[in-house]
Design a protein around this motif. Structure first.
Motif, PDB file in Angstrom:
ATOM      1  N   GLU A  23       0.850  -1.193  -0.213  1.00 47.38           N
ATOM      2  CA  GLU A  23       0.153  -0.081   0.074  1.00 47.38           C
ATOM      3  C   GLU A  23       1.082   1.424  -0.105  1.00 47.38           C
ATOM      4  O   GLU A  23       0.613   2.319  -0.674  1.00 47.38           O
ATOM      5  N   VAL A  24       2.092   1.492   0.790  1.00 44.14           N
ATOM      6  CA  VAL A  24       2.863   2.522   1.070  1.00 44.14           C
ATOM      7  C   VAL A  24       4.147   2.066   0.618  1.00 44.14           C
ATOM      8  O   VAL A  24       4.560   1.124   1.270  1.00 44.14           O
TER       9      VAL A  24
ATOM     10  N   PRO B 261       4.299   0.072  -8.013  1.00 42.15           N
ATOM     11  CA  PRO B 261       3.171   0.062  -8.215  1.00 42.15           C
ATOM     12  C   PRO B 261       2.203   0.383  -6.972  1.00 42.15           C
ATOM     13  O   PRO B 261       1.031   0.354  -6.995  1.00 42.15           O
ATOM     14  N   ALA B 262       2.850   0.627  -5.816  1.00 43.44           N
ATOM     15  CA  ALA B 262       2.186   0.957  -4.787  1.00 43.44           C
ATOM     16  C   ALA B 262       1.160   2.100  -4.938  1.00 43.44           C
ATOM     17  O   ALA B 262       1.754   3.317  -5.577  1.00 43.44           O
ATOM     18  N   PRO B 263       0.123   2.316  -4.356  1.00 41.91           N
ATOM     19  CA  PRO B 263      -0.897   3.717  -4.514  1.00 41.91           C
ATOM     20  C   PRO B 263      -0.159   5.044  -3.780  1.00 41.91           C
ATOM     21  O   PRO B 263      -0.064   5.882  -4.469  1.00 41.91           O
ATOM     22  N   ALA B 264       0.725   4.724  -2.659  1.00 38.34           N
ATOM     23  CA  ALA B 264       1.330   5.826  -2.068  1.00 38.34           C
ATOM     24  C   ALA B 264       2.899   5.741  -2.045  1.00 38.34           C
ATOM     25  O   ALA B 264       3.617   4.460  -1.769  1.00 38.34           O
ATOM     26  N   HIS B 265       3.609   6.647  -2.331  1.00 33.35           N
ATOM     27  CA  HIS B 265       4.928   6.862  -2.284  1.00 33.35           C
ATOM     28  C   HIS B 265       5.576   7.892  -1.543  1.00 33.35           C
ATOM     29  O   HIS B 265       4.925   8.917  -1.408  1.00 33.35           O
ATOM     30  N   VAL B 266       6.508   7.726  -0.783  1.00 32.16           N
ATOM     31  CA  VAL B 266       7.162   8.360   0.357  1.00 32.16           C
ATOM     32  C   VAL B 266       8.773   8.261   0.132  1.00 32.16           C
ATOM     33  O   VAL B 266       9.213   7.175   0.176  1.00 32.16           O
TER      34      VAL B 266
END
Length: 452
Positions: free
Chosen positions: A209-210, A228-233
């Motif tokens: 997911e992250v 491909p994760a919805p959230a990138h940090v």
């Protein structure tokens, strides 16, 4: 576990993870066979695993096998695993087994996963400390020592999972709630076959997911952008942009999970220096992704203390600092270790596993007072030093003990220097493991300096 009940499963490897996998499979109702190249290791399992068939040296799975669970160190080209795939039998690792078992639970634990060439164990330790400071039932597991199936069956609510490239290779469907790729450098090329294959295995941690990654490395930053994760940090040792964690005005700052938030002072992070700060930012990012408060991040980082053999100061004598960083088992880790000191007598050598030391020597040559080389690949390092640091005194020791190496390093060192064991290589040519190597260094230093 429904998907395992009544199935015939072969466990490849009778070490710690093999035993845990076999126990979990038995508890789930599977029929289990364990194989290993060491009959003695299998004999040690016999009283511990009643009901399990123990068969030494299999090179093909039994005809009844429906699944193979391999220990992470088994190479993909091992005859047994090649034969299994040729027969259409799926091969997975213990981590993948734990993931699939967790999916059948009514309330599975959250997985917060850590990988990278260096810093994994420190990061999962920091993460565990932060989660516990937040009052969460969490445990560090995976490559750090506790098998993931054991952590799962113990019922912990959050798993801080350290994952090696080997484990990720055998874990095709693992999708952590949040995962971090710390860094990448040449390592285990003899196992994966190429740096690209190694990087692909590592990048699998970014499929949940992250996705979190160290954006100071352009290659890692690109892998994050492609994840491909919805959230990138991202995390950086510089000032963070929006969507990142970083360092500003002597503080660790979060600009990814809500308004700008100070998480901790740089001075509160141990181990000190750039590698420790990067690990702290990564651990904080995973914890924040799980909803942990800034206060718990700070308390967890303050509470954390690094394990032995990781940039550990053994003694200071006659203004010379002796540092045990035996955990620096590849050139990337050794480079980070050397960068913590201005003037170094470097103790290095061992099994390079196909990695090049040229960039390490070229980048850190200006801080080398001297180098003492031991182990199987000492001449490879010596050649790099001759090419990129020809003025640096080098002692290449054949058939040497760690005591010999420490004494040679002391003869080169001057007041204000650090004698740093940062081998840039694996230890198994001379020692049981990196901990044994670090212990030998520490004992030799204490004998030389009188610091008992």
């Amino acid at each position: 576990m429904g998907f395992l009940a009544g199935r015939d499963v072969l466990v490849a490897g009778a070490g710690v993870t093999g035993r845990s996998a076999a126990e979990a499979l038995l508890a789930a109702g599977a029929s289990v066979t364990v194989t290993d190249g060491s009959p003695d290791r299998l004999d040690a399992l016999e009283p511990l695993l009643p009901g399990v068939a123990l068969v030494p040296g299999l090179v093909a799975p039994p005809s009844s096998a429906e699944l193979v669970v391999t220990s992470p160190g088994w190479r993909p080209d091992s005859p047994l695993l090649l034969a299994a795939r040729a027969a259409g039998v799926e091969v997975i690792g213990e981590v993948e087994l734990a993931w699939r078992m967790g999916l059948e639970l009514a309330d599975p634990p959250a997985w917060l996963a850590v990988t990278g060439t260096n810093g994994k164990t420190t990061t999962v330790g920091m993460l565990e400390s932060i989660l516990r400071a937040a009052g969460i039932d969490a445990v560090a597991c995976g490559n750090v020592g506790l098998p993931v199936v054991d952590a799962l069956l113990a019922g912990h609510r959050v798993l801080a999972v350290e994952l090696s490239s080997f484990q990720l290779h055998w874990s095709p469907s693992v999708r952590p709630a949040a995962g971090v790729l710390l860094n990448l450098a040449e390592d285990h090329l003899d196992w994966h076959g190429s740096f690209e294959a190694y990087a692909r295995a590592k990048a699998q941690v970014l499929t949940g997911e992250v996705a979190v990654a160290g954006v100071d490395d352009p290659y890692v930053s690109r892998l994050l952008s492609e994840a491909p994760a919805p959230a990138h940090v991202g995390f950086t040792l510089g000032e963070p942009q929006e969507g990142q964690l970083g360092v500003l005005d002597g503080n660790l700052v979060d600009r990814a999970f809500g308004p700008d938030t100070v998480l901790a002072a740089v001075s509160e992070v141990h181990p000190a220096g750039p590698p420790g700060l990067a690990d702290a930012l990564a651990a904080a990012a995973l914890a924040r992704a799980h909803g942990v408060s800034a206060e718990a991040v700070r308390q967890g980082l303050r509470d954390f203390r690094p394990g032995a053999h990781r940039a550990e100061v053994v003694a200071v004598c006659e203004e010379i600092t002796y540092v045990n960083d035996s955990k620096a088992t590849n050139p990337h880790a050794a480079s980070a270790s050397l960068r913590s000191y201005d003037s170094v007598v470097w103790v290095a050598g061992g099994l390079l596993k196909g990695a090049s030391v040229d960039d390490l020597v070229r980048g850190e040559s200006h801080r080398l007072r001297g180098a003492v080389l031991i182990g199987a690949d000492r001449e490879v390092i010596a050649a790099a030093l001759a090419k990129y640091a020809p003025s640096v005194p080098v002692a290449v020791l054949e058939d040497a003990t760690m005591r010999d190496a420490v004494r040679a390093a002391r003869s080169m060192a001057q007041p204000g220097d650090a004698v740093v064991l940062a081998p840039a290589a694996a230890s198994m040519d001379m020692f049981t493991d990196y901990a044994h190597r670090g212990q030998a260094f520490a004992e030799a230093v204490r004998e030389l300096t009188g610091h008992v």
